[in-house]
Design a protein around this motif. Structure first.
Motif: not given
Ligand code: CAA
Length: 348
Positions: A7-8, A134-135, A164-167
């Motif tokens: 997803c990232s 991390l992403n 920045y990356a989390a839902p």
């Protein structure tokens, strides 16, 4: 077959650009077959280790823990035990490797003690994935708990990356022992979803989860966090966002005073600890506890309190500073107030 999130696509600002040579334990766990995760957990984990209660305000399928030190590893362990797919991230491959080894050792010791079965260990292990991006760790997570060292700028940087990356729905917790949750939350675009989730060492055994609400934490976040605590088998308390919260302020002051007494020759370390164990029924004396928590951690909390309250009486005693400067952090480094190098506690 599940390998890893895709997803990232973008690398996190914190991603480990310089750690391509991951050790085998991490490579193996990245490639673990997770399959379709059992979101309802085993009966065992619900009965003995919490597990998702019927009334959970939000559904947790995936948890991410950021930082694989003593606390992060413990938090990841109990998330995996709750039946959640758990992504454990650390910026340093050796930190990630150590964290995974700590969790495995705890589970193994549980088997030896007759507290854990091999089937449980296998099932919990299959929930746990070591991730060095991390992403990738956070991009599908419903719950993200940060447990990086106690430096406000570092935590703000980590939260900006998580944001920045989390839902959008993800619940964001910080395991800080006393830094401002409001300041940490302000580094995100969703401060209402940020809350303090302060765990205690050893995380799998300690029953408390201190929730810390800052001015804009919303009610749903508090409700979700209480449910997360219940799922993890913890009792929650709710505290205002003040330096040191309810627990650390009292804990570090006691520990610092005990070190001052030791330096002043009031009594031996063992006798000071015995005073509080037998005289006040503390499960562990303040000096032994300081070695368990980590003298570096305690030193940082004291400095943060001194700065936040503008009160120099909170500053770490010079003996504590000297031990930290020498790299003697307590149990984790083999020496601290006591000598742990033989595996047992000994006076120095
Ligand atoms: N797997 C499964 N169960 C395990 C286990 C394992 N690997 N290891 C231990 N256990 C179980 C034991 O079987 C035992 O269970 P029962 O009570 O059912 O018999 C229980 O856990 C306790 O284990 P022990 O008998 O080995 O240990 P103990 O009784 O000496 O307690 C302790 C150890 C829980 C650490 C206790 O000394 C204690 O509470 N100390 C104080 C810790 C504390 O104050 N922590 C907070 C620090 S501050 C902090 O963390 C916050 C911060 O911000 C830094």
């Amino acid at each position: 077959m599940f390998l890893a999130n895709d997803c990232s696509k973008q690398r996190s600002p914190l991603s480990a650009e310089n750690n391509p040579d991951l050790p085998p334990i991490i490579r193996e766990n990245r490639l673990i077959f997770v399959g379709i995760l059992d979101r309802y957990q085993t009966e065992f984990s619900q009965n003995r280790y919490g597990g998702q209660p019927d009334g959970l305000a939000m559904e947790i399928r995936t948890a991410a823990v950021i930082g694989a030190g003593t606390m992060g590893a413990g938090i990841a362990q109990i998330c995996a035990q709750a039946g959640w797919r758990t992504n454990l991230y650390d910026a340093f491959p050796e930190g990630l490797e150590r964290g995974m080894a700590t969790i495995n050792a705890f589970w193994q010791k549980g088997i030896v003690r007759g507290k854990t079965t091999t089937e449980e260990k296998k099932s919990w292990s299959s929930n746990l994935v070591a991730i060095s991006e991390l992403n990738e760790a956070v991009c599908e997570a419903d719950l993200i708990i940060e447990a990086v060292p106690e430096r406000i700028e570092l935590k703000r940087e980590v939260f900006a990356s998580i944001d920045y990356a989390a839902p959008a729905h993800a619940l964001l917790g910080s395991n800080t022992s006393g830094l401002s949750i409001g300041e940490i939350a302000a580094s995100t675009n969703r401060p209402e979803r940020v809350i303090g989730m302060h765990f205690f060492n050893p995380v799998p055994l300690m029953k408390l989860l201190e929730l810390v609400r800052h001015d804009s934490t919303d009610e749903k976040t508090i409700e979700d966090s209480r449910a997360v605590g219940e799922s993890l088998g913890k009792t929650t308390i709710l505290v205002k966002d003040v330096p040191g919260f309810a627990t650390s302020r009292l804990g570090v002051v006691l520990g610092n005073e005990a070190i001052r007494m030791l330096a002043d020759g009031v009594a031996s370390a063992t006798d000071i600890d015995t005073a509080m164990r037998l005289g006040y029924r503390h499960p562990m004396g303040p000096l032994e506890l300081s070695d368990l928590v980590g003298l570096d951690v305690r030193r940082d909390i004291l400095n943060n309190l001194a700065t936040a309250f503008e009160d120099e009486s909170y500053r770490p005693h010079p003996m504590l500073e000297a031990l930290v400067k020498a790299g003697e952090f307590g149990r984790k480094s083999g020496k601290g107030i006591y000598d742990w190098s033989s595996g047992e506690k000994a006076e120095r």
